[in-house]
Design an enzyme around this catalytic site. Sequence first.
Site, PDB file in Angstrom:
ATOM      1  N   ASP A  85      -5.649  12.925  -3.324  1.00 50.02           N
ATOM      2  CA  ASP A  85      -5.959  12.199  -2.091  1.00 50.02           C
ATOM      3  C   ASP A  85      -4.699  11.908  -1.278  1.00 50.02           C
ATOM      4  O   ASP A  85      -4.451  10.769  -0.883  1.00 50.02           O
ATOM      5  CB  ASP A  85      -6.671  10.883  -2.452  1.00 50.02           C
TER       6      ASP A  85
ATOM      7  N   LEU B 206      -3.316  -6.226   5.530  1.00 48.39           N
ATOM      8  CA  LEU B 206      -2.502  -5.263   6.271  1.00 48.39           C
ATOM      9  C   LEU B 206      -3.294  -4.006   6.583  1.00 48.39           C
ATOM     10  O   LEU B 206      -3.114  -3.368   7.619  1.00 48.39           O
ATOM     11  CB  LEU B 206      -1.275  -4.879   5.444  1.00 48.39           C
TER      12      LEU B 206
END
Length: 333
Positions: free
Chosen positions: A229, A71
Amino acid sequence: RSAKRHGGLLCKFGQHISTLRLAVPPEYSRILKGLTDKQPSSNPGRVANLLCDELGACAQDIFAEWDPEPLASASIAQVHRARLSDGRLVAVKVMHPGLETRITGSMIALRMAFRLASIFFPTVAHDWTWLLPEFEDAIQLELDLVQEAVNCTRTKSLLRDFKLPVDTPQVIWPLTTRRVLTMHFVDNAHRVDDLDSHSRHGLNNAEIAQALVVAVATLAYEHGLVLADPHHANVLTQPSQKNNGKFTLWLLDHGLYRRLDESTRRTLCRLWEALASRQFGVAAEAAHTLGLGRTKEEALALARLMLTANLASDQSALGTELPKKDAVFAELK
């Protein structure tokens, strides 16, 4: 181009640089931001072999359904969609085969580049001496998907107490190892920066932004956990199936956290409170304690610029109007 071609560490280093918007020229941040999008995927055969090594059986024997086409693919790992025997959809994050070996070579190359920079550009290189050790520590954390699973589970527990529409996927522990991470699949969701999708589902952008900021800030300032992050590709917006303007934000990547020690956490809280209440004497003391400047005046100016985007000369109330970008960079220099 070189980072995209070689992937792995160079790509991750470019992503790291792209997030330092107040520390690098805007051209660097804008161009390197493209590295947060899809990266080349690994050879399907090598991925299948890694799964067999890590989980003790082939994907077709473990999952009722397995999609060999990823994906998404990032610098460290790629994600596959699968279905468990009980019918649950899961996302399987698989580290790129051979990544650890490539990272060792790339890290040597980066160290050599930094040494050459210190020889030919000593003034500039001196200002960046902190970056490489910081980056090396971060990479070691991200190469252990079990640690990411622990971070994800701990954050999920903390977010539950916040009573915010923010969550993390549930980890499937029996199918998680150092190089494979299996989690609940977040369906019918889009990236948090997809404003057109927000509009189509009747979602309020300000509410989404506030939920995300409050969640990340509460993790940091109440619990000392800094999600290091949280770029746009790592956060999904899932509209409510009732189509009532409600939503859930999903934080996907938990490989990189920093833990604040108690003293630093309290000092940061004191700094924010002082800036919000315009107690600049207290703010200067806190900012100087955190090492933001050589003097209290310099520390205060940098704290106001970094945390509130206010110039040192700005006397307006907190948050009323952001200064022009050119003025921010001029004062930062």
